[in-house]
Design a protein around this motif. Structure first.
Motif, PDB file in Angstrom:
ATOM      1  N   GLU A 115       0.821  -1.197   0.000  1.00 35.11           N
ATOM      2  CA  GLU A 115       0.000   0.000   0.000  1.00 35.11           C
ATOM      3  C   GLU A 115       0.867   1.264   0.000  1.00 35.11           C
ATOM      4  OE1 GLU A 115      -2.747  -0.029   3.218  1.00 35.11           O
ATOM      5  OE2 GLU A 115      -3.748  -1.876   2.578  1.00 35.11           O
ATOM      6  N   ARG A 116       0.268   2.341  -0.451  1.00 37.07           N
ATOM      7  CA  ARG A 116       0.932   3.641  -0.391  1.00 37.07           C
ATOM      8  C   ARG A 116       0.954   4.125   1.059  1.00 37.07           C
ATOM      9  NH1 ARG A 116       1.609   5.713  -5.497  1.00 37.07           N
ATOM     10  NH2 ARG A 116       0.292   4.801  -7.127  1.00 37.07           N
ATOM     11  N   SER A 117       2.030   4.833   1.401  1.00 42.34           N
ATOM     12  CA  SER A 117       2.146   5.425   2.733  1.00 42.34           C
ATOM     13  C   SER A 117       2.300   6.927   2.574  1.00 42.34           C
ATOM     14  CB  SER A 117       3.350   4.847   3.487  1.00 42.34           C
ATOM     15  OG  SER A 117       3.192   3.452   3.670  1.00 42.34           O
ATOM     16  N   PRO A 118       1.599   7.714   3.388  1.00 50.08           N
ATOM     17  CA  PRO A 118       1.690   9.169   3.243  1.00 50.08           C
ATOM     18  C   PRO A 118       2.980   9.728   3.829  1.00 50.08           C
ATOM     19  CG  PRO A 118       0.257   8.624   5.077  1.00 50.08           C
ATOM     20  CD  PRO A 118       0.645   7.322   4.445  1.00 50.08           C
ATOM     21  N   VAL A 119       3.532  10.737   3.138  1.00 54.41           N
ATOM     22  CA  VAL A 119       4.689  11.456   3.676  1.00 54.41           C
ATOM     23  C   VAL A 119       4.331  12.905   3.957  1.00 54.41           C
ATOM     24  CG1 VAL A 119       6.355   9.972   2.510  1.00 54.41           C
ATOM     25  CG2 VAL A 119       5.555  12.050   1.362  1.00 54.41           C
ATOM     26  N   ALA A 120       3.184  13.358   3.422  1.00 49.51           N
ATOM     27  CA  ALA A 120       2.737  14.733   3.637  1.00 49.51           C
ATOM     28  C   ALA A 120       1.242  14.795   3.373  1.00 49.51           C
ATOM     29  CB  ALA A 120       3.484  15.697   2.714  1.00 49.51           C
TER      30      ALA A 120
ATOM     31  N   LEU B  81      -3.953  12.797   1.301  1.00 53.70           N
ATOM     32  CA  LEU B  81      -2.706  12.098   1.629  1.00 53.70           C
ATOM     33  C   LEU B  81      -1.830  12.007   0.383  1.00 53.70           C
ATOM     34  CD1 LEU B  81      -4.125   9.130   3.771  1.00 53.70           C
ATOM     35  CD2 LEU B  81      -3.450  11.432   4.525  1.00 53.70           C
ATOM     36  N   VAL B  82      -0.544  12.348   0.558  1.00 49.80           N
ATOM     37  CA  VAL B  82       0.402  12.348  -0.562  1.00 49.80           C
ATOM     38  C   VAL B  82       1.540  11.396  -0.226  1.00 49.80           C
ATOM     39  CG1 VAL B  82       1.910  13.761  -2.010  1.00 49.80           C
ATOM     40  CG2 VAL B  82      -0.176  14.762  -1.032  1.00 49.80           C
ATOM     41  N   ASP B  83       1.867  10.484  -1.151  1.00 48.14           N
ATOM     42  CA  ASP B  83       2.937   9.524  -0.883  1.00 48.14           C
ATOM     43  C   ASP B  83       4.281  10.030  -1.382  1.00 48.14           C
ATOM     44  OD1 ASP B  83       2.978   9.149  -3.621  1.00 48.14           O
ATOM     45  OD2 ASP B  83       2.816   6.971  -3.537  1.00 48.14           O
TER      46      ASP B  83
ATOM     47  N   THR C 214       5.979   9.437  -3.902  1.00 49.91           N
ATOM     48  CA  THR C 214       6.113   9.698  -5.339  1.00 49.91           C
ATOM     49  C   THR C 214       5.361  10.953  -5.769  1.00 49.91           C
ATOM     50  OG1 THR C 214       4.180   8.361  -5.955  1.00 49.91           O
ATOM     51  CG2 THR C 214       6.299   7.215  -5.767  1.00 49.91           C
ATOM     52  N   GLY C 215       4.671  11.584  -4.823  1.00 45.50           N
ATOM     53  CA  GLY C 215       3.912  12.784  -5.148  1.00 45.50           C
ATOM     54  C   GLY C 215       2.481  12.515  -5.565  1.00 45.50           C
ATOM     55  N   VAL C 216       1.997  11.300  -5.362  1.00 50.45           N
ATOM     56  CA  VAL C 216       0.632  10.938  -5.742  1.00 50.45           C
ATOM     57  C   VAL C 216      -0.335  11.281  -4.615  1.00 50.45           C
ATOM     58  CG1 VAL C 216      -0.924   9.020  -6.281  1.00 50.45           C
ATOM     59  CG2 VAL C 216       1.337   9.132  -7.322  1.00 50.45           C
ATOM     60  N   ASP C 217      -1.373  12.030  -4.941  1.00 47.10           N
ATOM     61  CA  ASP C 217      -2.480  12.301  -4.025  1.00 47.10           C
ATOM     62  C   ASP C 217      -3.440  11.130  -4.152  1.00 47.10           C
ATOM     63  OD1 ASP C 217      -4.781  13.127  -2.756  1.00 47.10           O
ATOM     64  OD2 ASP C 217      -4.986  15.013  -3.854  1.00 47.10           O
ATOM     65  N   TYR C 218      -3.416  10.207  -3.186  1.00 46.83           N
ATOM     66  CA  TYR C 218      -4.097   8.928  -3.374  1.00 46.83           C
ATOM     67  C   TYR C 218      -5.323   8.698  -2.499  1.00 46.83           C
ATOM     68  CZ  TYR C 218      -1.719   7.360   0.897  1.00 46.83           C
ATOM     69  OH  TYR C 218      -1.276   7.237   2.192  1.00 46.83           O
ATOM     70  N   ALA C 219      -5.552   9.556  -1.497  1.00 50.36           N
ATOM     71  CA  ALA C 219      -6.715   9.337  -0.633  1.00 50.36           C
ATOM     72  C   ALA C 219      -7.070  10.633   0.080  1.00 50.36           C
ATOM     73  CB  ALA C 219      -6.423   8.237   0.384  1.00 50.36           C
ATOM     74  N   THR C 220      -8.319  10.728   0.475  1.00 51.65           N
ATOM     75  CA  THR C 220      -8.804  11.880   1.239  1.00 51.65           C
ATOM     76  C   THR C 220      -9.409  11.390   2.544  1.00 51.65           C
ATOM     77  OG1 THR C 220      -9.308  13.042  -0.826  1.00 51.65           O
ATOM     78  CG2 THR C 220     -10.303  13.909   1.183  1.00 51.65           C
ATOM     79  N   VAL C 221      -8.982  11.997   3.648  1.00 50.68           N
ATOM     80  CA  VAL C 221      -9.490  11.626   4.967  1.00 50.68           C
ATOM     81  C   VAL C 221     -10.036  12.871   5.659  1.00 50.68           C
ATOM     82  CG1 VAL C 221      -7.921   9.667   5.210  1.00 50.68           C
ATOM     83  CG2 VAL C 221      -7.182  11.920   5.988  1.00 50.68           C
ATOM     84  N   ARG C 222     -10.762  12.663   6.746  1.00 49.18           N
ATOM     85  CA  ARG C 222     -11.368  13.792   7.449  1.00 49.18           C
ATOM     86  C   ARG C 222     -10.375  14.512   8.349  1.00 49.18           C
ATOM     87  NH1 ARG C 222     -17.302  11.506   9.432  1.00 49.18           N
ATOM     88  NH2 ARG C 222     -18.158  11.111   7.333  1.00 49.18           N
ATOM     89  N   ALA C 223      -9.584  13.731   9.084  1.00 50.99           N
ATOM     90  CA  ALA C 223      -8.665  14.326  10.062  1.00 50.99           C
ATOM     91  C   ALA C 223      -7.226  14.195   9.585  1.00 50.99           C
ATOM     92  CB  ALA C 223      -8.830  13.647  11.416  1.00 50.99           C
ATOM     93  N   ARG C 224      -6.437  15.181   9.904  1.00 47.99           N
ATOM     94  CA  ARG C 224      -5.021  15.168   9.515  1.00 47.99           C
ATOM     95  C   ARG C 224      -4.249  14.189  10.398  1.00 47.99           C
ATOM     96  NH1 ARG C 224      -1.129  20.568   9.524  1.00 47.99           N
ATOM     97  NH2 ARG C 224       0.883  19.482   9.200  1.00 47.99           N
TER      98      ARG C 224
ATOM     99  N   VAL D 193       1.541  24.473  -5.867  1.00 46.20           N
ATOM    100  CA  VAL D 193       0.428  24.934  -6.693  1.00 46.20           C
ATOM    101  C   VAL D 193      -0.487  23.769  -7.058  1.00 46.20           C
ATOM    102  CG1 VAL D 193      -0.201  26.005  -8.887  1.00 46.20           C
ATOM    103  CG2 VAL D 193       1.770  26.868  -7.598  1.00 46.20           C
ATOM    104  N   LYS D 194       0.089  22.643  -7.438  1.00 45.18           N
ATOM    105  CA  LYS D 194      -0.685  21.484  -7.846  1.00 45.18           C
ATOM    106  C   LYS D 194       0.032  20.210  -7.418  1.00 45.18           C
ATOM    107  CE  LYS D 194      -2.278  18.999 -11.969  1.00 45.18           C
ATOM    108  NZ  LYS D 194      -2.225  18.952 -13.453  1.00 45.18           N
ATOM    109  N   VAL D 195      -0.641  19.423  -6.592  1.00 49.74           N
ATOM    110  CA  VAL D 195      -0.062  18.152  -6.166  1.00 49.74           C
ATOM    111  C   VAL D 195      -0.230  17.123  -7.275  1.00 49.74           C
ATOM    112  CG1 VAL D 195      -0.153  16.266  -4.508  1.00 49.74           C
ATOM    113  CG2 VAL D 195      -0.515  18.616  -3.738  1.00 49.74           C
ATOM    114  N   ALA D 196       0.882  16.669  -7.804  1.00 54.87           N
ATOM    115  CA  ALA D 196       0.857  15.655  -8.862  1.00 54.87           C
ATOM    116  C   ALA D 196       2.238  15.025  -8.962  1.00 54.87           C
ATOM    117  CB  ALA D 196       0.463  16.266 -10.203  1.00 54.87           C
ATOM    118  N   ALA D 197       2.257  13.741  -9.329  1.00 57.95           N
ATOM    119  CA  ALA D 197       3.531  13.031  -9.429  1.00 57.95           C
ATOM    120  C   ALA D 197       4.430  13.618 -10.497  1.00 57.95           C
ATOM    121  CB  ALA D 197       3.275  11.551  -9.702  1.00 57.95           C
ATOM    122  N   ASP D 198       3.825  14.182 -11.555  1.00 52.51           N
ATOM    123  CA  ASP D 198       4.628  14.752 -12.636  1.00 52.51           C
ATOM    124  C   ASP D 198       4.855  16.254 -12.486  1.00 52.51           C
ATOM    125  OD1 ASP D 198       2.038  15.527 -13.052  1.00 52.51           O
ATOM    126  OD2 ASP D 198       1.951  14.936 -15.163  1.00 52.51           O
TER     127      ASP D 198
END
Length: 252
Positions: free
Chosen positions: A128-133, A143-145, A147-157, A167-172
């Motif tokens: 599974e992906r693990s968040p780093v930020a 949640l961003v892993d 590689t820079g992928v925004d892969y999930a949204t949660v309620r609490a930080r 400006v834009k969260v994206a792997a590329d």
């Protein structure tokens, strides 16, 4: 007198017929052995074809169980649904690469491998992906892993994760890539002090520490050297610590 002498002699017996030649003697048994070999060969071929058909085209050696290994946040049933393996599918005909591709489409899955465990089990190994930020948005905490992928949204930080400001969260996205690369390269003691990391460009990464200090990191190059220079630099009083050019660090 001559005639009586002739009548008194024993006539020689006719010589026995010579035995049949070797080829003739063996003709019968050799043909039987030849036919037996032909039947045996035919039976072997038919057996091979039959076994191949059973293995390749029937459910006798089909999938009975799909085992999911390595999941924490992702439910195993979610993985099985994405894998879309029909029970009874012949094991040898199952396209494991295609199954892995389908499972990899799940947002939380970083890496997946699929293997056969004969006679009837398919094993799906998931990393599974693990968040780093995190990035805070109107719809929740993203949640961003690494590689820079925004892969999930949660309620609490989640605790201990820095806020990512780009400006834009994206792997590329170059700025995103630079920021997560720096997070992955800095030592743990420093990473635990980072509460925010920002990057307007790939060469303008900045760290905000828990005590309010700001570190101008620059690009994602020479990260080990910058960290080594920063450690003693942080013992000096100041608010902004610039290690973008590690040969000439400054404090202000």
């Amino acid at each position: 007198m001559t005639s009586s002498a002739t009548r008194g002699r024993r006539r020689p017996r006719p010589a026995p017929a010579p035995p049949a030649s070797g080829a003739a003697a063996r003709r019968g048994p050799s043909r039987r052995r030849y036919l037996a070999r032909r039947w045996i060969a035919l039976l072997i071929v038919l057996s091979v074809f039959g076994l191949t058909y059973v293995i390749m085209f029937t459910s006798l050696f089909g999938v009975r169980t799909v085992e999911v290994i390595g999941t924490e946040e992702v439910r195993p049933d979610t993985v099985r649904k994405a894998a879309a393996i029909e029970l009874g599918t012949p094991m040898v005909r199952l396209d494991t690469d295609e199954v892995a591709h389908r499972v990899a489409e799940l947002p939380r899955v970083f890496e997946v491998s699929v293997s056969r465990s004969f006679p009837s089990t398919i094993e799906i190994h998931v990393t599974e992906r693990s968040p780093v930020a995190v990035q805070v948005a109107a719809d929740g905490v993203h949640l961003v892993d690494h590689t820079g992928v925004d892969y999930a949204t949660v309620r609490a930080r989640p605790p201990g994760l820095p806020l990512l400001k780009v400006v834009k969260v994206a792997a590329d996205d170059p700025a995103t890539h630079a920021a997560v690369t720096v997070l992955g390269a800095i030592p743990d003691p420093l990473r635990k002090r980072v509460v925010e990391i920002s990057a307007r460009t790939r060469g303008d990464v900045r760290l905000k520490l828990a005590d309010g200090k700001t570190v101008k990191w620059g690009d994602a190059e020479e990260n080990a050297r910058k960290a080594a220079v920063l450690a003693p630099l942080l013992t000096r009083p100041g608010r902004t610590y610039d290690v973008a050019t590690p040969e000439f660090p400054t404090v202000s």
